[in-house]
Design a protein around this motif. Structure first.
Motif, PDB file in Angstrom:
ATOM      1  N   ASP A  26      14.761 -55.052   7.672  1.00 36.39           N
ATOM      2  CA  ASP A  26      15.608 -55.482   8.777  1.00 36.39           C
ATOM      3  C   ASP A  26      15.427 -56.963   9.097  1.00 36.39           C
ATOM      4  OD1 ASP A  26      16.447 -52.877   8.896  1.00 36.39           O
ATOM      5  OD2 ASP A  26      16.237 -52.719  11.074  1.00 36.39           O
ATOM      6  N   ALA A  27      14.212 -57.473   8.939  1.00 34.79           N
ATOM      7  CA  ALA A  27      13.964 -58.884   9.244  1.00 34.79           C
ATOM      8  C   ALA A  27      14.818 -59.787   8.365  1.00 34.79           C
ATOM      9  CB  ALA A  27      12.485 -59.212   9.066  1.00 34.79           C
ATOM     10  N   GLY A  28      14.985 -59.388   7.114  1.00 39.07           N
ATOM     11  CA  GLY A  28      15.780 -60.198   6.202  1.00 39.07           C
ATOM     12  C   GLY A  28      17.272 -60.109   6.472  1.00 39.07           C
ATOM     13  N   LEU A  29      17.710 -58.977   7.004  1.00 36.90           N
ATOM     14  CA  LEU A  29      19.147 -58.768   7.201  1.00 36.90           C
ATOM     15  C   LEU A  29      19.619 -59.114   8.608  1.00 36.90           C
ATOM     16  CD1 LEU A  29      19.708 -55.400   5.296  1.00 36.90           C
ATOM     17  CD2 LEU A  29      20.440 -57.676   4.593  1.00 36.90           C
ATOM     18  N   THR A  30      18.828 -58.741   9.609  1.00 35.87           N
ATOM     19  CA  THR A  30      19.284 -58.882  10.996  1.00 35.87           C
ATOM     20  C   THR A  30      18.438 -59.827  11.825  1.00 35.87           C
ATOM     21  OG1 THR A  30      17.985 -56.946  11.714  1.00 35.87           O
ATOM     22  CG2 THR A  30      20.221 -56.546  10.923  1.00 35.87           C
ATOM     23  N   GLY A  31      17.358 -60.368  11.257  1.00 35.84           N
ATOM     24  CA  GLY A  31      16.514 -61.286  12.004  1.00 35.84           C
ATOM     25  C   GLY A  31      15.160 -60.687  12.332  1.00 35.84           C
ATOM     26  N   TYR A  32      14.152 -61.545  12.357  1.00 39.77           N
ATOM     27  CA  TYR A  32      12.775 -61.070  12.522  1.00 39.77           C
ATOM     28  C   TYR A  32      12.492 -60.527  13.917  1.00 39.77           C
ATOM     29  CZ  TYR A  32       7.733 -61.085  13.011  1.00 39.77           C
ATOM     30  OH  TYR A  32       6.438 -60.710  13.271  1.00 39.77           O
ATOM     31  N   ALA A  33      12.916 -61.219  14.953  1.00 41.70           N
ATOM     32  CA  ALA A  33      12.497 -60.871  16.315  1.00 41.70           C
ATOM     33  C   ALA A  33      12.849 -59.434  16.686  1.00 41.70           C
ATOM     34  CB  ALA A  33      13.110 -61.847  17.315  1.00 41.70           C
ATOM     35  N   ALA A  34      14.100 -59.058  16.497  1.00 41.20           N
ATOM     36  CA  ALA A  34      14.526 -57.707  16.862  1.00 41.20           C
ATOM     37  C   ALA A  34      13.826 -56.660  15.995  1.00 41.20           C
ATOM     38  CB  ALA A  34      16.041 -57.582  16.723  1.00 41.20           C
ATOM     39  N   ALA A  35      13.677 -56.957  14.700  1.00 37.81           N
ATOM     40  CA  ALA A  35      13.023 -56.013  13.794  1.00 37.81           C
ATOM     41  C   ALA A  35      11.551 -55.845  14.159  1.00 37.81           C
ATOM     42  CB  ALA A  35      13.164 -56.501  12.358  1.00 37.81           C
ATOM     43  N   ALA A  36      10.891 -56.939  14.516  1.00 41.70           N
ATOM     44  CA  ALA A  36       9.472 -56.867  14.877  1.00 41.70           C
ATOM     45  C   ALA A  36       9.280 -56.069  16.160  1.00 41.70           C
ATOM     46  CB  ALA A  36       8.900 -58.272  15.033  1.00 41.70           C
ATOM     47  N   GLU A  37      10.195 -56.244  17.121  1.00 38.11           N
ATOM     48  CA  GLU A  37      10.085 -55.514  18.390  1.00 38.11           C
ATOM     49  C   GLU A  37      10.238 -54.006  18.155  1.00 38.11           C
ATOM     50  OE1 GLU A  37      11.129 -53.514  21.999  1.00 38.11           O
ATOM     51  OE2 GLU A  37      12.555 -53.836  20.364  1.00 38.11           O
ATOM     52  N   ARG A  38      11.188 -53.624  17.330  1.00 37.19           N
ATOM     53  CA  ARG A  38      11.373 -52.202  17.035  1.00 37.19           C
ATOM     54  C   ARG A  38      10.181 -51.649  16.250  1.00 37.19           C
ATOM     55  NH1 ARG A  38      15.972 -49.844  18.305  1.00 37.19           N
ATOM     56  NH2 ARG A  38      17.815 -51.105  18.813  1.00 37.19           N
ATOM     57  N   SER A  39       9.664 -52.431  15.328  1.00 41.36           N
ATOM     58  CA  SER A  39       8.520 -51.986  14.535  1.00 41.36           C
ATOM     59  C   SER A  39       7.287 -51.790  15.403  1.00 41.36           C
ATOM     60  CB  SER A  39       8.224 -52.998  13.426  1.00 41.36           C
ATOM     61  OG  SER A  39       9.315 -53.100  12.533  1.00 41.36           O
ATOM     62  N   GLN A  40       7.101 -52.677  16.375  1.00 39.17           N
ATOM     63  CA  GLN A  40       5.956 -52.535  17.276  1.00 39.17           C
ATOM     64  C   GLN A  40       6.081 -51.279  18.125  1.00 39.17           C
ATOM     65  OE1 GLN A  40       3.222 -54.481  17.196  1.00 39.17           O
ATOM     66  NE2 GLN A  40       2.321 -53.014  18.636  1.00 39.17           N
ATOM     67  N   ARG A  41       7.293 -50.999  18.594  1.00 37.37           N
ATOM     68  CA  ARG A  41       7.513 -49.777  19.366  1.00 37.37           C
ATOM     69  C   ARG A  41       7.236 -48.545  18.509  1.00 37.37           C
ATOM     70  NH1 ARG A  41      13.421 -50.726  21.468  1.00 37.37           N
ATOM     71  NH2 ARG A  41      13.294 -48.483  21.832  1.00 37.37           N
ATOM     72  N   ALA A  42       7.676 -48.585  17.271  1.00 42.89           N
ATOM     73  CA  ALA A  42       7.441 -47.458  16.363  1.00 42.89           C
ATOM     74  C   ALA A  42       5.955 -47.288  16.088  1.00 42.89           C
ATOM     75  CB  ALA A  42       8.199 -47.677  15.057  1.00 42.89           C
TER      76      ALA A  42
END
Length: 211
Positions: A183-199
């Motif tokens: 997701d970081a490569g396709l939609t951007g790191y910040a949003a992907a990192a936030e979702r990954s941390q929640r997961a």
């Protein structure tokens, strides 16, 4: 002073210079491979990038495959230095596991190169038996062992449930990292990192001794 004694410092200087040259070549090879993949590495192309002759690069790497293997090892060293080594300063147990994951998620940024070489290599060599695939599998297995070891320390501390299977938790953590890379490569790191941390937090809660 004997001739052998006199030549010793010169030999050491030559060896040191050779090692420095090899390191410089590998640094450039790593950056190129992050963008182009290991398949994009060639002796001739790399020689042009570092301003050397093909024979000069060939003197350090006897074949394209040797170059690919050395570049993969360089990636492994950089990953460990970025992700694991700083985390070892944290107390053993869940704090250390959290530090490992935080550093791993940060590694995904790749602000100084072109992406994760291991992901690219996994795509390139997953169905191509040979030394490069074998080396990649060894790096992957070693990393999962490190994750499982960190998980076991948290189990031993009573911070994770006693019936937690370290290898399974390592697998699930790997899945989170892969999703973050994607997701970081396709939609951007910040949003992907936030979702990954929640997961990650949800995953850890599922292994809580009181869950």
């Amino acid at each position: 002073m004997s001739p052998a004694t006199a030549s010793a410092p010169a030999s050491r200087r030559a060896a040191s210079k050779g090692a420095a040259t090899r390191d410089a070549i590998l640094a450039r090879a790593y950056l190129l491979a992050c963008v182009q993949g290991l398949d994009g590495l060639t002796i001739g192309g790399l020689a042009e990038q570092v301003g050397m002759s093909k024979s000069g690069v060939f003197a350090h790497f006897g074949s394209r495959e040797d170059l690919q293997l050395a570049t993969l090892d360089t990636a492994g060293e950089r990953f460990i230095q970025h992700v694991l080594v700083p985390a070892l300063k944290a107390p053993r147990g869940l704090q250390r596991l959290r530090a490992i994951v935080a550093n791993w998620f940060d590694w995904v940024r790749h602000s100084d190169d072109g992406g994760c070489l291991f992901l690219a290599a996994a795509s390139e060599f997953d169905d191509r038996p040979g030394p490069v695939r074998d080396r990649l599998l060894r790096h992957e297995a070693d990393w999962r062992d490190q994750l499982a070891r960190a998980a076991q320390l948290a189990i031993d501390n009573g911070e994770l449930a006693a019936d937690t299977e370290p290898a399974q938790l390592a697998f699930e953590l790997y899945g989170l990292a892969l999703a973050l890379h994607h997701d970081a490569g396709l939609t951007g790191y910040a949003a992907a990192a936030e979702r990954s941390q929640r997961a990650f937090e949800r995953l850890i809660r599922s292994y809580s001794p009181t869950a």
